[in-house]
Design an enzyme around this catalytic site. Structure first.
Site, PDB file in Angstrom:
ATOM      1  CB  SER A  43      -0.873  -0.027   1.252  1.00  0.00           C
ATOM      2  OG  SER A  43      -1.669   1.132   1.307  1.00  0.00           O
TER       3      SER A  43
ATOM      4  CG  HIS B  76       0.193  13.128   1.193  1.00  0.00           C
ATOM      5  ND1 HIS B  76      -1.047  13.477   0.720  1.00  0.00           N
ATOM      6  CD2 HIS B  76       0.005  12.071   2.013  1.00  0.00           C
ATOM      7  CE1 HIS B  76      -1.951  12.661   1.247  1.00  0.00           C
ATOM      8  NE2 HIS B  76      -1.337  11.795   2.029  1.00  0.00           N
TER       9      HIS B  76
ATOM     10  CG  HIS C 228      -4.261   4.857  -2.883  1.00  0.00           C
ATOM     11  ND1 HIS C 228      -5.276   4.207  -3.564  1.00  0.00           N
ATOM     12  CD2 HIS C 228      -3.931   4.056  -1.841  1.00  0.00           C
ATOM     13  CE1 HIS C 228      -5.550   3.080  -2.938  1.00  0.00           C
ATOM     14  NE2 HIS C 228      -4.765   2.959  -1.897  1.00  0.00           N
TER      15      HIS C 228
ATOM     16  CG  ASN D 114      -4.116  -1.577  -1.657  1.00  0.00           C
ATOM     17  OD1 ASN D 114      -5.287  -1.907  -1.806  1.00  0.00           O
ATOM     18  ND2 ASN D 114      -3.306  -2.246  -0.874  1.00  0.00           N
TER      19      ASN D 114
ATOM     20  NE  ARG E  95      -7.619  -5.430  -1.314  1.00  0.00           N
ATOM     21  CZ  ARG E  95      -7.849  -4.308  -2.006  1.00  0.00           C
ATOM     22  NH1 ARG E  95      -6.926  -3.381  -2.126  1.00  0.00           N
ATOM     23  NH2 ARG E  95      -9.024  -4.118  -2.587  1.00  0.00           N
TER      24      ARG E  95
ATOM     25  CG  HIS F 144      -7.457   8.275 -16.879  1.00  0.00           C
ATOM     26  ND1 HIS F 144      -7.630   7.694 -15.649  1.00  0.00           N
ATOM     27  CD2 HIS F 144      -8.138   9.455 -16.826  1.00  0.00           C
ATOM     28  CE1 HIS F 144      -8.381   8.473 -14.876  1.00  0.00           C
ATOM     29  NE2 HIS F 144      -8.687   9.564 -15.566  1.00  0.00           N
TER      30      HIS F 144
ATOM     31  CG  HIS G 257     -19.128  14.523   3.260  1.00  0.00           C
ATOM     32  ND1 HIS G 257     -18.339  13.458   2.892  1.00  0.00           N
ATOM     33  CD2 HIS G 257     -18.272  15.466   3.727  1.00  0.00           C
ATOM     34  CE1 HIS G 257     -17.077  13.737   3.141  1.00  0.00           C
ATOM     35  NE2 HIS G 257     -17.001  14.945   3.638  1.00  0.00           N
TER      36      HIS G 257
ATOM     37  CG  ASN H 241       1.287  -0.988  12.864  1.00  0.00           C
ATOM     38  OD1 ASN H 241       1.257   0.222  12.681  1.00  0.00           O
ATOM     39  ND2 ASN H 241       2.280  -1.592  13.497  1.00  0.00           N
TER      40      ASN H 241
END
Lengths: 277, 277
Positions: free
Chosen positions: B101, B105, B115, B117, B119, B148, B178, B262
Site C-alpha cells: 500500500s 503527498h 495512492h 495498493n 493485495r 489513465h 457529503h 497497526n
C-alpha cells in the site's frame, strides 16, 4: 405543557444561548473579527429532512476558528437508523430535533480546544442530551480542575447521581481506541434524559450557562501566554487526533453526514489546520 | 501450484515491488532523505491477528511524505466481519492477507498525490484486489490522460473487459458523497479477482510495474514548477478532503483500525498537513 410549547421553549433557548456565547467570545477576541451568521435551510431537494439552522463562525486572533451552530429540523429516519434511535419505530421514523453545537480551536496553543453541545430530540419519545469536553494540547492542572468542578457543581444542582455517571460516559465516549488515548481531559456527556421534561430542560440550560462562564475564564487565563513554533506544531498534531476522532467515531458527524445534514455545519468542527507524522 | 507457493510468490512480489519503487523514488528525491524502514509484528497481545510488515517512509523535498507499506498477516475474523468478506464463513473466519500500500503527498502543489495498493487475500476463497488513483490539486489534462492511458494499456494486456469496469469502480469508490465531489481524477480499482490465479497475479504485478513507471514520469514533469503560498494552501485544503475520505469512507482504513491492525501503518496515508475552512 404541550409538546409544541416544549419544542418552542427549547429551540428558543438554544438560540438565546448562542447569542450570549457569541457576545462573550466577541468581547474576549482582540482582533476586529466578529461572528458571521450563515442561515441554511433544507427544502424540496431533501424530502426526508426539513428545517434549518444557522452556522455562526468567527476567525480571529484569540479564537483561531470557533463555530456555534444552532438548528431545528424535522423529518423521517431511514429504516436503517430507526433501529438506533429510541422511539423511532413507534413514530414511523418521524423525528424532530433542535440543538446547539459549539467547537472552538484557539490560536494560542496553551488555550485548550473545547466542544459543547446540547439538544432536544423527539420521536415517540422526547429527551435531552449533550455535554462539554476540553481538549488541551498542554494540560494545566488548574484548568482541568476548574472545568471539572464547574460541571460537577452544575450536575449536583440538579441530581446527585448525574456527575459520576456523566463524567464516566464522557471519558468513555471521547476516546480513540486505535491510538489508545483520550481525546482530551473529558467533562460530561449525557443522553436520553426523558423522565421529567422541566428538570431535564433546567439541567440542559445550566450546562450551557456553566460552559458560558468556565470556558471564557480558562481562555482569559491562557490567551496571552508566550509560545513558540514548536508549541504551535504540537497543537497541530493534537488537532490531527481531533480530526481523527470526529471523522472516525463521532456519532453526530456520522449521523449528520449519513442523514443528509448540512455538511458545512457538521464539519464546522474540523480544526483550521492539522498535522500528521 | 499449491496455495502455500502462491502465498509465497505473492508476498515476495509485494516486497520486491516495494524495493523497486523506493529506489525509483529515492533517485528522484533531491534532498538527502531516504526511506526509513520500520518493521512491526503482531504477537501475543493480539490472538486474532498474527504476522507483520514494514512501514517504509520518506520525508523529503520532492516527496513531502511518502509511505510504502508491505504486510503479510493471518488470523481470525470476528463474526461481524465474516458477513462482509467472501468465503470467511466457510473458513470459520480464518484468513491470510498480503499486500503493498502506497500513498505519496508531494511538496510541490502542482505534483498530484497518488495512492496505489495491491493485495492477495485467502479465506475459503483466494483473490487479488487493488488499484491506483491520482489526486491533483491543480489538474493538468496531460497528466490525467497519461495516467489513465497507462492503466488502460495495463488492463488491456490482460483482459479487454477489465478497464471499463475497473475505471468505473474507481470513480464510484473514490467519491465523497457529503461533498458531492470525487477525491481526484480516478484510475482503476479492482477486487475479488479469483478465477485464474496465474492470470490475476500477472495482472496484479502489471498494475505495480505500470505505476512504477507512470507516476515517476508525472512527478519529474511537475516537480520543479514555481508555486506560491496560495497554491500550497490550496493543496492543504485538498488534503483536508483526502483526510475526510480516508477516515470517513475508506474500507481499508475502517477495516484495519477495527480489526486491530497497526495504526501507524494504516494512518501512514494521512497527509503531513491539512486545512479546513
Amino acid at each position: 405543557m404541550s409538546l409544541d410549547i416544549k419544542k418552542q421553549k427549547a429551540s428558543t433557548w438554544f438560540r438565546t444561548l448562542r447569542d450570549q456565547i457569541c457576545t462573550v467570545f466577541e468581547n474576549i477576541e482582540t482582533s476586529d473579527s466578529t461572528f458571521i451568521r450563515t442561515p441554511w435551510s433544507k427544502g424540496e431537494d431533501t424530502p426526508t429532512l426539513k428545517g434549518g439552522g444557522e452556522i455562526t463562525l468567527m476567525k480571529g486572533n484569540v479564537f483561531e476558528k470557533v463555530g456555534v451552530n444552532i438548528s431545528t429540523v424535522h423529518g423521517i429516519f431511514s429504516e436503517e437508523f430507526r433501529d438506533k434511535i429510541p422511539g423511532a419505530h413507534d413514530s414511523n421514523g418521524e423525528f424532530w430535533a433542535s440543538g446547539i453545537s459549539l467547537v472552538a480551536h484557539m490560536k494560542n496553543p496553551f488555550v485548550p480546544a473545547v466542544h459543547m453541545n446540547t439538544r432536544m430530540i423527539v420521536t415517540s419519545k422526547c429527551w435531552f442530551g449533550g455535554g462539554a469536553d476540553l481538549t488541551p494540547t498542554f494540560e494545566f492542572e488548574e484548568d482541568t480542575q476548574d472545568f471539572h468542578t464547574s460541571f460537577q457543581e452544575c450536575c449536583d444542582r440538579h441530581d446527585p447521581l448525574y456527575y459520576p455517571q456523566f463524567k464516566k460516559w464522557c471519558d468513555e465516549y471521547f476516546f480513540l481506541p486505535h491510538r489508545n488515548e483520550p481525546r482530551g481531559i473529558g467533562g460530561i456527556f449525557y443522553d436520553y434524559l426523558e423522565t421529567d421534561w422541566d428538570k431535564n430542560f433546567a439541567f440542559t440550560q445550566d450546562v450551557g450557562t456553566s460552559f458560558r462562564t468556565i470556558f471564557p475564564d480558562i481562555v482569559r487565563r491562557r490567551m496571552d501566554s508566550d509560545y513558540t513554533d514548536t508549541h504551535k506544531d504540537k497543537q497541530r498534531f493534537k488537532r490531527g487526533r481531533y480530526a481523527e476522532f470526529n471523522l472516525l467515531y463521532d456519532r453526530g458527524t456520522q449521523f449528520g453526514l449519513k442523514t443528509g445534514g448540512n455538511t458545512d455545519a457538521i464539519l464546522m468542527s474540523m480544526p483550521p489546520e492539522a498535522k500528521w507524522d
